[in-house]
Scaffold this active site. Structure first.
Site: not given
Length: 848
Positions: A527, A645
Site C-alpha cells: 500500500i 518530515d
C-alpha cells in the site's frame, strides 16, 4: 520655676515631633522632574522640569559627563521640548536624590539623537538604582526599533522615536542613587528622569498566583511592561493627574483586532472602593471592549492580547473592569485565561464591583518560563453560562514585571553588542579548540571499537545467505531483543534510549506471524513504498488490520531510522499520531507494525489517484488533525519533538477521515533549555524544507511549521510541491502559491473541484495562516499552537457559511444573525484557549 522649665521642655519636644512629621511628609510627597544635560528648565505636560545643572541641595550629579542638545523635535507625546537635551557619558554617572522615602515611580526617558562624535547606535550601558539592576547592556535604538516593529506587525501604523522605562521602587534609605554604567568602550545617555511619589497603596501585600498559592509582594521592586486603555484612545500623562501615567491604545496588541467591539459610557463612574482612587484614572473605565461574536452557535471565541516579555520572571497582571451596560447581575459572565490557563471562571463584573458604573480591578500573578517570551491574556465565554451571558468585557490592562534575585534586568543569552571583558573571547576559543580535539580523539576511539566489533559479528554470520553487505541486524547492536521465537526479551538487554521496561514498544511479532499476516509479503498487498522500504496491508491473528513496514537492507535510512521510529513511538500516544502496535527483529529483518489507516495518505485524496476529492471542510479537518498531532509533538515532551518530515504523504486518514501524523524516522528531540535550535545535518523532503534550516543547519520547531505551510498550499491547489514539467515560475508550489497569496488572489489557483463549494472568507484566512507559516525567518512564523487556533477558526467560518447556505435547515432569527455576523466580520478571534478540549474539532452544528 521648675513648672516653667517643664513646660519649656514639653513645648520643645512637641516642636521636634511636629517638625519630624512635617519633614516626613515633605519627603514622602517630594517629586523630582529632571531635564538632563542643561541648566535651563522647560514646561512639559503641565509640569516644570528643572535642568540637572540648576543648583539643588537635594540633587547631586557626579562627573564626568557631557551636556548635549539638538534641534527642536516634533513629538506627539508632548515630551518634545524635554528630548532636545541629553547627558552623554562614557564613564560611570550618578544622580543622587536626597530627602525621599517610601514608594516612588521612577521613569527614565530616552530619545536618541546624534551629537558630535558620539554614535548612540553603539550605546550599551547598565542602570542601577540603590543597588537594584534595572537594565543590562541597554541599547536604546535597538529597543525602540524592536518595539516599533512589534507594533507594526500587530497592526499599528504608529511609531515612536523615544522610550520611557518605568519602575516602582520602595525607597527605605531617604536617598535614591541612580547609576549609569557604560559597557567598557561604549557610551550611554539619558534625556530626563522623573521621580513621582505614590501616596496611596497601589498593590495588595499578597496576590494569588494562577493555579497556585499567593505571592508576597512586600519589598519587591516592579517594572511596568505594558499599560493599556482597552477600547479607548491614548490617555496621556497629563490626564492621569495623580501619578502621570500614560495608557496606550490596546489595538496593536490584540491577536485578532476585530474580535472585540469598542463601547463607551459617559455616565458618572465611581471607584468600587474608596481606597482605589489612585489605581487608574476614571477615564480608563469609560471605554471597554466586548466580544464581537456573542451570537455564534458554538461558544468558542475569545478576545486575546499577546505581549512580548522577558523570560524567567514573575508577572503581575492587573485587569480593570467597569460594567457600562447592564444594571443587573448574570448578564455578562466569562472566563479569564492567562498563558492559556484558567485564571478565573464565572467572572461577573457587576457582582464583583457592586453594580453598574463601578470601577473595579483584579490582580493575578503568573510566571513566564525560560522557554518563551510571550504572555497571553484572553477573555472568553463561560461555557456553562446561558446564551444571554456569553459576552466578556475589559476596560484596562497593566502588566508588571516583579524583581527576582535583586534584579529587574534581563540578560540575553548572548551579548548582542559583541563586546566582551578581558580575554574571554580568546579563552573561549582555546577552550573550544581543546574540546574539539578531545572530542575527535574520543570519537575516533569509539568508531574503531564499533568497527572492530561489527566486523567480528559479520564474520560470525558470514554463512547466512540473507546477510547483505553493510547490513547490521538490530540485535547485533545490543538494542532490544533476542531472536527467540517465543518473543521473550533477553534478560538485561538494553534499548538504545533506555531500558525496554521503561518504554511502550508494543508486541514483538515473530517473523512467521508477519509472513502469515502479509501472505509472505505478497506484492499485491503493498500500500506504499518509501525510503525505508515497502508498506504492506496485513491482518494479524486476532483479525485486526495493520500496516506493516518492512525495511529494505539497501535502504540508506536503515538502522538509525528504525531505532528512531521505535524510540519515538514508544513514548508517544495521541489521537492524531499513528500508533505503533509492535515490531519484528528476526533473521536480519527490521519490521514495524502500525494501526491500519483505511483511507491512506492525504496526498492520494488531493491528486495523483482516482479517489474522490475531499471537500473543503474535509480538507480543513485533515489539516486541523495534523496540526494537533504536531502541536502535541512540539509540547508533549519536556524538550519537544521535531518531526522533520512533514508532508502530505506522512499525513494518513483513517476510516472516518481523521488525520494522523506518521513516519517518525527522521524526528529529533528539541533543543535543550539553554539552546534555541538543534544543529544537525539537513534531512527531509525537497519542496517542504525550511530554507533557514537548509542554509544554517539549525533545526527548530518552526522548521515543521514551514513544512506545514507548504502542506496547506498543497491542500488548496491539489498539485505536487515540485513539478519540473511546469513553467519555471510554477515549478515550486510554495513560491508560486505565495505569489498569488501576496496578491490576495489565492482563489485563482484553488483546486477547480472546489469551485463554488467553499467559503471565500475561510479561504482568505486559510491563505493568511499559510503565508505566515512560510515566513523566511523562523522567529516570524507562528507556533504550531497558533496555527491550530487559526485553522479551527477557518473551520468555524466554513461551517457558518454552510449553515447559511443550507436551505434544509431553519434557524431562529437570533441564530441566523449570529452566524452571519461571524462569517461577515473582517477579522475574527481565534478559537478557544488551549486549556479547553482540543479534540472536539471545533464543530459547528446546524440546529433544526
Amino acid at each position: 520655676m521648675e513648672r516653667v522649665q517643664c513646660w519649656e521642655v514639653f513645648a520643645l519636644m512637641s516642636l521636634v515631633i511636629i517638625s519630624a512629621f512635617v519633614k516626613t511628609g515633605e519627603a514622602q510627597s517630594k517629586s523630582f522632574l529632571i531635564n538632563c544635560g542643561t541648566n535651563s528648565s522647560v514646561n512639559v505636560d503641565g509640569r516644570r522640569w528643572v535642568g540637572d545643572l540648576v543648583p539643588d541641595g537635594n540633587l547631586n550629579l557626579s562627573s564626568p559627563s557631557i551636556a548635549a542638545s539638538t534641534a527642536a523635535l516634533s513629538d506627539s507625546s508632548n515630551f518634545g521640548p524635554l528630548y532636545e537635551t541629553a547627558r552623554f557619558f562614557t564613564e560611570s554617572l550618578n544622580y543622587t536624590f536626597e530627602g525621599i522615602h517610601g514608594n516612588y515611580f521612577v521613569r527614565l526617558h530616552f530619545c536618541p539623537f546624534s551629537f558630535g562624535n558620539y554614535n548612540v547606535n553603539e550605546s550599551a550601558f547598565d542602570v542601577v538604582a540603590n543597588g537594584l539592576k534595572l537594565v543590562s547592556k541597554f541599547n536604546v535604538p535597538s529597543e525602540i526599533s524592536h518595539k516599533n516593529s512589534n507594533s507594526q506587525s500587530s497592526g499599528s501604523n504608529s511609531s515612536s522615536f523615544f522610550l520611557i522605562k518605568e519602575y516602582i521602587l520602595p525607597i527605605n534609605m531617604d536617598v535614591l542613587v541612580v547609576e549609569f554604567l557604560p559597557v567598557k568602550g561604549s557610551l550611554g545617555f539619558i534625556n530626563a528622569i522623573e521621580i513621582v511619589p505614590i501616596v496611596d497603596k497601589l498593590f495588595a501585600d499578597s496576590i494569588s498566583r494562577v493555579g497556585d498559592n499567593s505571592v508576597n509582594l512586600s519589598g519587591r521592586s516592579i517594572q511596568t511592561m505594558y499599560r493599556l486603555n482597552v477600547g479607548g484612545s491614548e490617555v496621556k500623562s497629563n490626564q492621569d493627574s495623580n501619578l502621570w501615567r500614560t495608557w496606550e491604545v490596546d489595538f496593536s496588541y490584540m491577536f485578532t483586532a476585530n474580535a472585540g467591539s469598542e463601547i463607551s459610557n459617559s455616565s458618572n463612574i465611581t471607584h468600587a472602593s474608596a481606597n482605589d482612587s489612585s489605581v487608574a484614572p476614571l477615564l480608563v473605565y469609560e471605554t471597554a471592549r466586548t466580544m464581537s461574536n456573542t451570537g455564534v452557535l458554538e461558544k468558542r471565541f475569545n478576545m486575546s492580547w499577546k505581549f512580548e516579555v522577558d523570560p524567567d520572571f514573575d508577572y503581575l497582571i492587573r485587569l480593570h473592569f467597569c460594567e457600562l451596560v447592564f444594571n443587573v447581575p448574570k448578564q455578562r459572565i466569562f472566563r479569564i485565561y492567562i498563558n492559556n490557563r484558567t485564571a478565573a471562571d464565572n467572572f461577573d463584573v457587576f457582582e464583583r464591583s457592586g453594580g453598574i458604573n463601578k470601577a473595579y480591578h483584579q490582580d493575578y500573578i503568573d510566571a513566564v518560563s525560560s522557554k518563551t517570551k510571550t504572555l497571553w491574556i484572553q477573555l472568553g465565554p463561560e461555557t456553562a453560562a446561558g446564551a444571554a451571558g456569553t459576552d466578556a468585557l475589559l476596560n484596562g490592562l497593566e502588566i508588571f514585571k516583579l524583581s527576582q534575585s535583586g534584579s529587574l534586568a534581563y540578560v540575553e543569552p548572548y551579548d548582542s553588542t559583541g563586546n566582551s571583558v578581558g580575554n574571554s573571547k580568546t579563552k573561549i576559543l582555546w577552550e573550544g579548540i581543546g574540546a574539539g580535539v578531545t572530542s575527535v580523539v574520543m570519537l575516533g576511539v569509539i568508531i574503531s571499537f564499533i568497527y572492530c566489533f561489527c566486523r567480528r559479528q559479520r564474520e560470525k554470520l558470514s554463512g547466512t545467505k540473507n546477510n547483505s553487505p553493510g547490513w547490521r541486524p538490530l540485535f547485533l547492536n545490543g538494542s532490544i531483543l533476542n531472536n527467540s521465537a517465543n518473543g521473550k526479551r533477553a534478560t538485561g538487554s538494553q534499548y538504545p534510549y533506555g531500558s525496554v521496561a521503561s518504554t511502550r514498544v508494543g508486541k514483538q511479532f515473530t517473523l512467521p506471524e508477519i509472513c502469515a499476516a502479509t501472505n509472505n509479503f505478497d506484492d499485491s498487498l503493498v500500500i506504499g513504498v518509501g525510503g525505508f522500504g515497502k508498506v504492506y496491508k496485513g491482518e494479524i491473528e486476532d483479525g485486526t488490520l495493520v500496516a506493516i513496514k518492512r525495511s529494505n537492507p539497501q535502504s540508506e535510512q536503515g538502522l538509525a531510522e528504525f531505532e528512531t521510529e521505535i524510540e519515538m513511538l514508544s513514548k508517544l500516544r495521541h489521537r492524531h499520531l499513528v500508533s505503533m502496535i509492535g515490531f519484528c527483529d528476526e533473521q536480519n529483518e527490521m519490521i514495524l507494525v502500525y494501526e491500519y489507516m483505511a483511507n491512506g495518505t492525504l496526498r492520494s485524496h488531493l491528486f495523483g489517484s482516482d479517489l474522490s476529492p475531499l471537500t473543503w471542510k474535509q480538507r480543513l479537518e485533515a489539516c486541523i488533525g495534523a496540526a494537533r498531532g504536531l502541536y502535541y509533538l512540539h509540547t508533549g515532551a519536556d524538550r519537544g519533538i521535531i518531526h522533520r518530515d512533514v508532508k502530505t504523504t506522512n499525513i494518513l486518514l483513517d476510516e472516518k477521515f481523521v488525520a494522523k501524523m506518521s513516519d517518525f524516522g527522521l524526528s529529533k528531540t528539541g533543543p535543550a533549555l539553554d539552546h534555541t535550535h538543534v544543529s544537525t545535518a539537513v534531512k527531509g523532503s525537497f519542496g517542504y524544507l525550511d530554507p533557514e534550516y537548509y542554509r544554517r543547519q539549525h533545526l527548530t520547531e518552526k522548521s515543521d511549521v514551514y513544512s506545514f505551510g507548504v502542506v496547506l498550499f498543497e491542500v488548496v491547489c491539489a498539485r505536487a510541491v515540485i513539478n519540473p514539467s511546469l513553467p519555471k515560475d510554477q515549478i515550486n508550489l510554495a513560491e508560486w502559491a505565495m505569489g498569488w497569496q501576496r496578491q490576495r488572489s489565492l482563489e485563482t489557483i484553488i483546486d477547480s473541484r472546489l469551485k463554488g463549494n467553499y467559503s471565500p472568507e475561510s479561504l482568505k484566512k486559510f491563505g493568511e495562516i499559510a503565508e505566515k507559516c512560510l515566513a523566511d525567518e523562523g522567529k516570524n512564523r507562528p507556533t504550531m499552537g497558533e496555527v491550530l487556533w487559526y485553522l479551527e477558526y477557518v473551520l468555524q467560518l466554513q461551517e457558518a457559511w454552510m449553515c447559511t447556505n443550507n436551505a434544509e435547515n431553519s434557524f431562529s432569527s437570533s441564530q441566523v444573525l449570529g452566524v452571519l455576523k461571524e462569517a461577515a466580520a473582517e477579522k475574527k478571534q481565534e478559537p478557544h484557549s488551549l486549556d479547553e478540549d482540543t479534540n472536539s474539532g471545533g464543530k459547528m452544528v446546524c440546529q433544526e
